[in-house]
Design a protein around this motif. Structure first.
Motif, mmCIF file in Angstrom:
data_model
loop_
_atom_site.group_PDB
_atom_site.id
_atom_site.type_symbol
_atom_site.label_atom_id
_atom_site.label_comp_id
_atom_site.label_asym_id
_atom_site.label_seq_id
_atom_site.Cartn_x
_atom_site.Cartn_y
_atom_site.Cartn_z
ATOM 1 N N UNK A 1 0.837 -1.200 0.000
ATOM 2 C CA UNK A 1 0.000 0.000 0.000
ATOM 3 C C UNK A 1 0.876 1.257 0.000
ATOM 4 N N UNK A 2 1.965 1.226 0.755
ATOM 5 C CA UNK A 2 2.869 2.379 0.772
ATOM 6 C C UNK A 2 3.526 2.585 -0.594
ATOM 7 N N UNK A 3 3.851 1.491 -1.281
ATOM 8 C CA UNK A 3 4.441 1.605 -2.618
ATOM 9 C C UNK A 3 3.443 2.217 -3.599
ATOM 10 N N UNK A 4 2.191 1.800 -3.504
ATOM 11 C CA UNK A 4 1.159 2.352 -4.385
ATOM 12 C C UNK A 4 0.920 3.823 -4.066
ATOM 13 N N UNK A 5 0.895 4.153 -2.777
ATOM 14 C CA UNK A 5 0.724 5.550 -2.368
ATOM 15 C C UNK A 5 1.884 6.391 -2.898
ATOM 16 N N UNK A 6 3.103 5.867 -2.826
ATOM 17 C CA UNK A 6 4.269 6.567 -3.351
ATOM 18 C C UNK A 6 4.165 6.799 -4.849
ATOM 19 N N UNK A 7 3.641 5.793 -5.558
ATOM 20 C CA UNK A 7 3.452 5.938 -7.000
ATOM 21 C C UNK A 7 2.465 7.063 -7.309
ATOM 22 N N UNK A 8 1.327 7.074 -6.620
ATOM 23 C CA UNK A 8 0.327 8.118 -6.887
ATOM 24 C C UNK A 8 0.873 9.504 -6.552
ATOM 25 N N UNK A 9 1.639 9.606 -5.499
ATOM 26 C CA UNK A 9 2.261 10.876 -5.152
ATOM 27 C C UNK A 9 3.220 11.316 -6.264
ATOM 28 N N UNK A 10 4.004 10.366 -6.761
ATOM 29 C CA UNK A 10 4.936 10.635 -7.850
ATOM 30 C C UNK A 10 4.171 11.058 -9.108
ATOM 31 N N UNK A 11 3.060 10.388 -9.396
ATOM 32 C CA UNK A 11 2.264 10.697 -10.573
ATOM 33 C C UNK A 11 1.668 12.107 -10.491
ATOM 34 N N UNK A 12 1.208 12.490 -9.323
ATOM 35 C CA UNK A 12 0.651 13.840 -9.144
ATOM 36 C C UNK A 12 1.744 14.891 -9.338
ATOM 37 N N UNK A 13 2.925 14.644 -8.774
ATOM 38 C CA UNK A 13 4.049 15.573 -8.962
ATOM 39 C C UNK A 13 4.384 15.717 -10.443
ATOM 40 N N UNK A 14 4.425 14.589 -11.124
ATOM 41 C CA UNK A 14 4.708 14.578 -12.563
ATOM 42 C C UNK A 14 3.693 15.434 -13.317
ATOM 43 N N UNK A 15 2.410 15.198 -13.049
ATOM 44 C CA UNK A 15 1.362 15.928 -13.767
ATOM 45 C C UNK A 15 1.459 17.433 -13.528
ATOM 46 N N UNK A 16 1.698 17.822 -12.284
ATOM 47 C CA UNK A 16 1.798 19.247 -11.971
ATOM 48 C C UNK A 16 3.018 19.895 -12.631
ATOM 49 N N UNK A 17 4.175 19.277 -12.465
ATOM 50 C CA UNK A 17 5.410 19.870 -13.001
ATOM 51 C C UNK A 17 5.380 19.907 -14.524
ATOM 52 N N UNK A 18 4.956 18.820 -15.145
ATOM 53 C CA UNK A 18 4.924 18.789 -16.612
ATOM 54 C C UNK A 18 3.899 19.794 -17.147
ATOM 55 N N UNK A 19 2.781 19.951 -16.462
ATOM 56 C CA UNK A 19 1.791 20.967 -16.880
ATOM 57 C C UNK A 19 2.404 22.359 -16.835
#
Length: 160
Positions: free
Chosen positions: A84-102
């Motif tokens: 669950x922590x690994x999945x949470x880390x992935x979603x956090x990483x994905x949100x960072x990616x979306x914000x920065x790339x935008x």
């Protein structure tokens, strides 16, 4: 991750409480509960508050003195929490990616719309995101627990 943070998290999850609910019931701040669950050593007063709310003793919250099976984590529970922590880390990483790339695309379109350079960091970081997702969701798990177990057995000279 071991110790008091796992014990407190287990008690909290058994009751279906969020960190915010545990904080409110114990009189601690949400930040204190988050810190404890991340591995920071709680004060004796915090332990007493948590023990009272979790209906256990302070001793049962201290990993070196845990004796009853209710507060011990099984291997299965530890693996589930880590997943669950690994999945949470992935979603956090994905949100960072979306914000920065935008933001990069916005800067790119404002400063030089004739050349879309933001595609390069999006693609590079995107490869990392895909890799992180494959690992977090265990789609491709070449070096996972089974592989580790086989390697340990091999190096110890035991039959598989």
């Amino acid at each position: 991750m071991k110790g008091i943070q796992m014990i407190i998290r287990k008690f909290r999850l058994q009751r279906g409480w969020s960190q915010e609910q545990l904080a409110e019931l114990s009189g601690l701040s949400v930040r204190t509960v988050q810190r404890i669950e991340r591995g920071h050593k709680p004060s004796l007063e915090s332990l007493k508050s948590l023990a009272a709310v979790l209906e256990t003793s302070v001793e049962n919250l201290q990993p070196e003195q845990v004796m009853d099976s209710e507060s011990k984590l099984t291997q299965e529970e530890q693996v589930a929490i880590e997943q669950v922590q690994a999945i949470k880390g992935f979603y956090s990483h994905l949100i960072s990616y979306a914000l920065v790339i935008s933001i990069l695309f916005a800067i790119n379109l404002i400063t030089n719309p004739s050349y879309i350079w933001a595609i390069w960091p999006a693609m590079g970081w995107g490869i990392g995101i895909v890799n992180h997702g494959l690992g977090a969701f265990e789609v491709l798990n070449f070096f996972g627990p089974k592989w580790e177990k086989r390697q340990i057995q091999k190096r110890l000279g035991r039959k598989l």
